[in-house]
Scaffold this active site. Structure first.
Site, PDB file in Angstrom:
ATOM      1  N   LYS A  46     -94.243   8.893  -4.705  1.00 32.31           N
ATOM      2  CA  LYS A  46     -94.283   9.035  -6.163  1.00 32.31           C
ATOM      3  C   LYS A  46     -95.685   9.431  -6.625  1.00 32.31           C
ATOM      4  CE  LYS A  46     -92.244   5.789  -8.662  1.00 32.31           C
ATOM      5  NZ  LYS A  46     -91.185   6.140  -9.614  1.00 32.31           N
ATOM      6  N   ARG A 116     -95.675   0.612 -11.235  1.00 30.96           N
ATOM      7  CA  ARG A 116     -94.536   0.795 -10.305  1.00 30.96           C
ATOM      8  C   ARG A 116     -95.024   0.899  -8.872  1.00 30.96           C
ATOM      9  NH1 ARG A 116     -90.208   3.575 -13.512  1.00 30.96           N
ATOM     10  NH2 ARG A 116     -91.192   4.262 -15.415  1.00 30.96           N
ATOM     11  N   GLY A 125     -85.380   0.562  -5.158  1.00 29.61           N
ATOM     12  CA  GLY A 125     -85.066  -0.764  -5.692  1.00 29.61           C
ATOM     13  C   GLY A 125     -85.563  -1.936  -4.858  1.00 29.61           C
ATOM     14  N   MET A 127     -88.780  -2.814  -4.162  1.00 28.25           N
ATOM     15  CA  MET A 127     -90.011  -3.466  -4.620  1.00 28.25           C
ATOM     16  C   MET A 127     -90.007  -3.563  -6.143  1.00 28.25           C
ATOM     17  SD  MET A 127     -92.677  -1.903  -1.911  1.00 28.25           S
ATOM     18  CE  MET A 127     -92.039  -0.265  -2.008  1.00 28.25           C
ATOM     19  N   ARG A 371     -89.109  14.543  -6.557  1.00 26.09           N
ATOM     20  CA  ARG A 371     -89.070  14.300  -5.108  1.00 26.09           C
ATOM     21  C   ARG A 371     -87.961  15.156  -4.496  1.00 26.09           C
ATOM     22  NH1 ARG A 371     -86.721   8.154  -5.593  1.00 26.09           N
ATOM     23  NH2 ARG A 371     -85.061   8.698  -6.977  1.00 26.09           N
ATOM     24  N   HIS A 487     -64.275   4.949  28.327  1.00 32.15           N
ATOM     25  CA  HIS A 487     -63.248   5.975  28.537  1.00 32.15           C
ATOM     26  C   HIS A 487     -62.733   6.511  27.205  1.00 32.15           C
ATOM     27  CE1 HIS A 487     -59.093   7.357  29.240  1.00 32.15           C
ATOM     28  NE2 HIS A 487     -59.646   7.906  30.310  1.00 32.15           N
ATOM     29  N   ARG A 593     -63.236  18.385  34.153  1.00 34.80           N
ATOM     30  CA  ARG A 593     -62.940  17.226  35.014  1.00 34.80           C
ATOM     31  C   ARG A 593     -61.505  17.353  35.511  1.00 34.80           C
ATOM     32  NH1 ARG A 593     -66.095  14.455  30.623  1.00 34.80           N
ATOM     33  NH2 ARG A 593     -67.705  13.149  31.594  1.00 34.80           N
ATOM     34  N   ARG A 649     -65.205  20.750  38.335  1.00 31.10           N
ATOM     35  CA  ARG A 649     -65.667  19.686  39.225  1.00 31.10           C
ATOM     36  C   ARG A 649     -64.502  19.174  40.070  1.00 31.10           C
ATOM     37  NH1 ARG A 649     -67.731  14.222  36.687  1.00 31.10           N
ATOM     38  NH2 ARG A 649     -65.507  13.886  36.441  1.00 31.10           N
ATOM     39  N   GLU A 777     -76.372  13.145  39.936  1.00 31.44           N
ATOM     40  CA  GLU A 777     -76.058  11.961  39.132  1.00 31.44           C
ATOM     41  C   GLU A 777     -76.372  10.671  39.856  1.00 31.44           C
ATOM     42  OE1 GLU A 777     -71.911  12.064  37.998  1.00 31.44           O
ATOM     43  OE2 GLU A 777     -71.315  12.913  39.901  1.00 31.44           O
ATOM     44  N   SER A 796     -76.098  20.381  38.091  1.00 29.59           N
ATOM     45  CA  SER A 796     -75.746  19.915  36.749  1.00 29.59           C
ATOM     46  C   SER A 796     -75.986  18.411  36.735  1.00 29.59           C
ATOM     47  CB  SER A 796     -74.283  20.237  36.447  1.00 29.59           C
ATOM     48  OG  SER A 796     -73.960  19.744  35.175  1.00 29.59           O
ATOM     49  N   GLY A 798     -75.519  14.838  35.843  1.00 29.65           N
ATOM     50  CA  GLY A 798     -74.494  13.955  35.259  1.00 29.65           C
ATOM     51  C   GLY A 798     -75.230  12.738  34.726  1.00 29.65           C
ATOM     52  N   THR A 799     -75.672  12.854  33.482  1.00 30.03           N
ATOM     53  CA  THR A 799     -76.580  11.810  32.966  1.00 30.03           C
ATOM     54  C   THR A 799     -75.870  10.506  32.621  1.00 30.03           C
ATOM     55  OG1 THR A 799     -76.408  13.027  30.903  1.00 30.03           O
ATOM     56  CG2 THR A 799     -78.458  13.263  32.139  1.00 30.03           C
ATOM     57  N   ASN A 800     -74.525  10.524  32.579  1.00 31.60           N
ATOM     58  CA  ASN A 800     -73.822   9.243  32.377  1.00 31.60           C
ATOM     59  C   ASN A 800     -74.027   8.379  33.617  1.00 31.60           C
ATOM     60  OD1 ASN A 800     -72.800  10.440  30.070  1.00 31.60           O
ATOM     61  ND2 ASN A 800     -70.871  10.997  31.039  1.00 31.60           N
ATOM     62  N   ASP A 801     -73.685   8.947  34.774  1.00 29.02           N
ATOM     63  CA  ASP A 801     -73.861   8.181  36.004  1.00 29.02           C
ATOM     64  C   ASP A 801     -75.335   8.019  36.341  1.00 29.02           C
ATOM     65  OD1 ASP A 801     -71.490   7.163  37.216  1.00 29.02           O
ATOM     66  OD2 ASP A 801     -70.780   9.226  37.370  1.00 29.02           O
ATOM     67  N   CYS A 863     -74.382  17.817  31.992  1.00 29.26           N
ATOM     68  CA  CYS A 863     -73.014  17.728  31.476  1.00 29.26           C
ATOM     69  C   CYS A 863     -72.629  16.297  31.122  1.00 29.26           C
ATOM     70  CB  CYS A 863     -72.028  18.324  32.465  1.00 29.26           C
ATOM     71  SG  CYS A 863     -72.034  17.478  34.043  1.00 29.26           S
ATOM     72  N   TYR A 883     -78.977  25.195  30.464  1.00 27.88           N
ATOM     73  CA  TYR A 883     -77.905  24.928  29.503  1.00 27.88           C
ATOM     74  C   TYR A 883     -77.629  23.438  29.370  1.00 27.88           C
ATOM     75  CZ  TYR A 883     -74.751  24.109  33.470  1.00 27.88           C
ATOM     76  OH  TYR A 883     -74.163  23.599  34.590  1.00 27.88           O
TER      77      TYR A 883
HETATM   78  C1  PEP Z   1     -71.791  12.059  34.360  1.00 26.13           C
HETATM   79  O1  PEP Z   1     -71.786  11.136  35.169  1.00 26.13           O
HETATM   80  O2  PEP Z   1     -72.717  12.280  33.572  1.00 26.13           O
HETATM   81  C2  PEP Z   1     -70.638  12.981  34.304  1.00 26.13           C
HETATM   82  C3  PEP Z   1     -70.664  14.039  33.513  1.00 26.13           C
HETATM   83  O3  PEP Z   1     -69.529  12.639  35.000  1.00 26.13           O
HETATM   84  P1  PEP Z   1     -68.467  11.520  34.550  1.00 26.13           P
HETATM   85  O4  PEP Z   1     -68.796  11.126  33.167  1.00 26.13           O
HETATM   86  O5  PEP Z   1     -67.141  12.171  34.663  1.00 26.13           O
HETATM   87  O6  PEP Z   1     -68.705  10.460  35.567  1.00 26.13           O
HETATM   88 MG    MG Z   2     -70.393  11.165  36.804  1.00 32.61          MG
END
Ligand code: PEP
Ligand code: MG
Length: 917
Positions: A46, A116, A125, A127, A371, A487, A593, A649, A777, A796, A798-801, A863, A883
């Site tokens: 302000k 103010r 709101g 203060m 603002r 899942h 998958r 895969r 992964e 690739s 697999g960042t989940n695992d 992925c 990618y």
């Molecule tokens: C992962 O592990 O990142 C992956 C893409 O494979 P999934 O999720 O099917 O295990």
């Molecule tokens: Mg996996």
């Protein structure tokens, strides 16, 4: 440390990157200002903008801002204002008096002040504020003699109650009770019906309330009032409301708030006075139409308080139901013309849509605030694109102005914002969208009812691959357990379906055929609505609105595609998903998958026969049944992705996930295999594992049952050849999951090449032979990426695992305690949502470097679910990935984030090249 230094309080922190200065009080008025818009850290939003408006020659009541540094010092000194700051305040006050030609505490021409808060980030709101400061028993008479006495006493009683509440700790209720009692006595409903004499009486009563509660008279010295108000606003930075707000919005406590002390101007001094708020463009649609509301003869608070219906500012935005209301344009044309001139100037200057507040006092327009205006995503996109076309901003700035995550709201149907919501419970917003349907508890039932034309919501404690058909048939999915990578969440996002997961309050009672949320019951077959963006579960059918994706959205995405370097693919398992992703701009499939296809009702039996076969010959017989089905799956996907790469895969999950649990399924397989149920049960038991995620899955299946992978490779190769012969441009990529050791990949690659060779040996000329790569992964794979790259055409991640395995966090169960980690600040985000850059990210970076040491042009992508998270996408761009691959509905999110990463990289390299001054 000497005792002397030990006793000293720690010096307050300066904002990082800003030098501390000794100046604490910044004056603005008469076209001159000590501050500037860029000084938000020091002057708050302000204060910085008030200073900027003054410098632009815009009429702003004179005032001064006491800096955020003074706030930090004040609180560190136990609530004491330094004498230097006090002296500066008095000097600036004298300048205000001169500018406004009024005296502070003057009994005939009193200067009244507003005090103010104003932090760096807006904290609406949270203060405190004090208005009409400077009034006392004498100056109220002065004001009454020059203006309407009713206005003077009303202002004084407002001041006493506000000051009493904020500074002296007298509860507002005590004042309100007196007001209500007086209204009862007079037998009237509205404040506006009270006379000057009534207000005068109320002033006397309010003064008495203060004396009763504090044991002292109300402070009559305006300077005492001022010091009290400044201290109260500084203290309000540490009140509980502000602290909670800061916590929720990640605002550090060392920022502090500034205090803005400004001459009051009045919109409630008669019919040539008004007050209002406006947006320089429509904040809901983004349309380039000045949009706002005002009230005649009113104070700022009255517009937002909803006591009177505000009027539209101009004819252009007068709604059909407002036709009877006069506009500011009509009622005060000269002030309106000034307002238009000023809003245009502000928008040009700030190069963004502004949210402004103004007051008109006896026909003269005063600006009280400007603002950057809050807006819907739809409006944000339109405004950014329009402004780029108006050449107010560049296309790159337009790209940077949109929060990629917010695009979700544009891509999925959303609930009508005007609709009523009866919220039963809240879960995790696992997959965005708005879904409405009747409750069903089983996947088969969901499918059957959907086939009969009913809209259903599948409600499960958690889902498993066996529920896929029901999820597909349902409008949305609600689960009681599981996090964002459960899942249900992953599959729903893949399907672009709304999903609320991990709804802790949900209890399912299949016996009674109902679900419960802390005592509230919904019967099977009754409708509920899910908001996948907020995680809300609501009773009944809440109406939805469908998004439109053309126009400015398409244009912005086109600009993003020109700028970005990172490619965006999609995770898709069916031609339908592939087509949707293509419409959203996917440049290929990064993860198909294959196991999801195995759950189709017409093939699960053959899959079970394959798993439960007692020898290779029996297994081969089952695989021969599956081959044509898999081939046709891939034909459909290749056709849908004509011209684009498709990464398929090979089978990944532990085999027991495919096996039946119920008698009926067991009987069916036993019959197909010519054996008895006991034998099948024994086999199912033998496949059970203690740690399936670390068990017989991924490429380990390919090593132990080579025929499975060989069948899949053959199906991929034959499908590729078949569609290529019909003129489809196909680029198949075979991906091997869960590789830990180079020997696994070496052997599986050799087997795959043999199968490919069998299919293509008679078709030497064809260029559609699949390439072969691997998922990275497992931590070991990243560490040994240099060896592994010798046998991989691509990686690739697999960042989940990889997150699960590196962090040692179960992707399915970690939600139970991760919340506590985040709430207590051990972690600042869920590593399954955004890549943990310092841990998992470092491992990815190492994997890329080591892989490319062996194969300099190794193609690398990710992925895992992170491929659709803007922060992770930017990280992937920074470390040179080729990618990212994400679920179809996140493709535009990733495209925009990738473009922002490119814009940021360009700006960083410009900064690096710029000569140092
Ligand atoms: C992962 O592990 O990142 C992956 C893409 O494979 P999934 O999720 O099917 O295990
Ligand atoms: Mg996996």
């Amino acid at each position: 440390m000497t005792p002397k230094t030990a006793k000293k309080k720690a010096a307050p922190k300066a904002a990082p990157g800003t030098a501390r200065s000794h100046k604490r009080v910044y004056y603005f008025g008469d076209g001159k200002a000590d501050g500037r818009a860029e000084m938000k850290a020091l002057l708050g939003g302000k204060g910085a903008n008030l200073a900027e408006m003054v410098s632009l020659g815009i009429p702003v009541p004179a005032g001064f801002t006491i800096s955020t540094e003074a706030c930090t010092e004040f609180n560190a000194a136990g609530g004491k204002l330094s004498s230097a700051v006090k002296a500066d305040v008095l000097r600036s006050l004298a300048r205000i008096e001169k500018s406004m030609k009024r005296g502070f505490g003057d009994s005939s021409h009193p200067l009244l002040l507003s005090v103010r808060s104003g932090a760096r980030a807006s904290m609406p709101g949270m203060m405190d504020t004090v208005l009409n400061l400077g009034l006392n028993d004498k100056s109220v008479e002065g004001l009454a003699s020059q203006a309407d006495p009713r206005f003077a006493y009303d202002s004084y009683r407002r001041f006493i109650s506000m000051y009493g509440d904020v500074v002296l700790g007298v509860h507002m209720e005590s004042f309100k009770n007196r007001l209500e009692a007086l209204k009862d006595e007079r037998a009237i409903d509205l404040d506006t019906e009270l006379t000057a004499e009534d207000w005068k009486e109320l002033v006397r009563e309010y003064l008495e309330v203060v004396r009763e509660h504090t044991g002292k008279p109300f402070p009559q010295d305006p300077h005492d009032q001022l010091w009290g108000a400044i201290a109260a606003v500084f203290r309000s930075w540490e009140n509980d409301r502000a602290k909670t707000y800061r916590k929720l919005n990640n605002i550090p406590s060392w920022w502090g708030t500034a205090v803005n002390v400004q001459a009051m101007v009045f919109g409630n001094k008669g019919d040539d006075c008004a007050t209002g708020v406006a947006f320089t463009r429509n904040p809901a649609t983004g349309e380039r139409v000045f949009y706002g509301e005002y009230l005649k003869n009113a104070q700022g608070e009255d517009v937002v308080a909803g006591i009177r219906t505000p009027q539209p500012i101009n004819k252009a935005n007068r709604g059909s139901d407002q036709a009877h209301l006069p506009t500011l344009e009509e009622e005060m044309p000269a002030a309106f013309r000034d307002l238009v001139r000023i809003y245009k100037k502000l928008e040009q200057h700030y190069r963004d849509m502004q949210d402004i507040e103004f007051t008109i006092e006896h026909g003269k327009l005063w600006m009280l605030q400007t603002r950057t205006g809050k807006r819907t995503v739809r409006a944000a996109v339109k405004i950014a694109v329009d402004m780029a076309k108006e050449r107010l901003i560049t296309k790159e700035e337009a790209i940077e102005r949109i929060d990629p995550k917010a695009l979700d709201q544009l891509l999925h149907p959303t609930f009508d914002p005007k609709a009523k919501r009866d919220v039963l419970a809240r879960g995790l917003s696992a997959s965005p969208g708005a879904a409405t349907g009747n409750v069903v508890l089983h996947a088969d039932e969901a499918e059957a009812r959907a086939k009969a034309g009913e809209k259903v919501i599948l409600v499960r404690a958690e889902t498993s691959p066996e529920d896929i058909h029901g999820m597909n048939a349902a409008q949305g999915i609600l689960t009681g357990r599981g996090g964002l990578t459960s899942h249900a969440a992953v599959v729903a996002r893949g399907m672009g379906k709304c999903c609320v997961a991990g709804c802790g309050a949900l209890r399912i009672d299949p016996e009674k055929g109902e679900i419960q949320f802390e005592g509230q019951v919904v019967k099977v077959g009754e409708p509920i609505s899910l908001d996948g963006t907020t995680g809300e579960v609501m009773r009944g059918r809440v109406p939805t609105v469908t998004p439109e994706l053309g126009g400015e959205f398409a244009e912005l995405m086109k600009w993003a595609d020109v700028v970005r370097k990172l490619r965006v693919r999609t995770n898709a398992d069916t031609p339908h998903d592939a087509e949707i992703a293509r419409q959203f701009g996917a440049e290929g499939i990064g993860l198909c998958r294959t196991e999801h296809m195995f759950f189709e009702p017409n093939r699960i039996l053959a899959v079970r026969e394959m798993i439960l076969a007692s020898d290779t010959a029996e297994r081969q017989k089952a695989l021969d049944k599956l081959l044509p089905m898999q081939r046709s799956d891939f034909v459909g996907i290749f056709q849908a992705m004509d011209g684009l790469p498709v990464t398929i895969r090979l089978l990944d999950p532990p085999l027991h996930e495919f096996l039946p649990q119920e008698d009926e399924g067991i009987r069916e397989v036993a019959k197909a295999l010519g054996t008895d149920m006991a034998h099948v049960r024994a086999k199912i038991d033998s496949l059970r594992e203690f740690n399936p995620m670390l068990g017989h899955r991924g490429c380990r299946l390919g090593i132990t049952f080579p025929e499975i992978y060989r069948m899949q490779v053959r199906a991929i190769s034959e499908a590729a050849r078949q569609v290529a012969e019909k003129g489809v441009k196909v680029h198949p990529e075979i991906m091997i999951p869960l590789v830990a050791h180079v020997e696994e990949l070496k052997r599986l690659r050799a087997a795959a090449e043999e199968e490919i060779e069998k299919v293509f040996s008679k078709h030497k000329g064809t260029k559609v032979r699949p390439t072969i790569g691997t998922m990275i992964e497992l931590p070991r794979a990243a560490l040994c990426a240099d060896h592994i790259a010798a046998y991989a055409d691509f990686f690739s991640f697999g960042t989940n695992d990889l997150t699960q395995m590196t962090y040692g966090l179960s992707r399915d169960d970690a939600g139970r305690f991760l919340d506590v980690y985040i709430e207590t600040g051990i972690l600042d985000h869920d590593p399954f949502v955004s890549i943990d850059e310092e841990g998992i990210g470092a491992l990815i970076q190492m994997g890329v470097e080591r892989g490319r040491k062996t194969r300099p042009h190794l193609k690398v992508g990710i992925c895992g679910e992170h491929g659709g998270d803007p922060k992770s996408v930017k990280f992937c761009a920074r470390i040179g990935l080729d990618y990212v691959s994400c679920s179809p509905y996140r493709v535009p999110v990733a495209r925009l984030a990738a473009a922002q990463a490119a814009v940021e990289a360009k700006a960083a390299s410009r900064r690096a090249r710029a000569p140092r001054s």
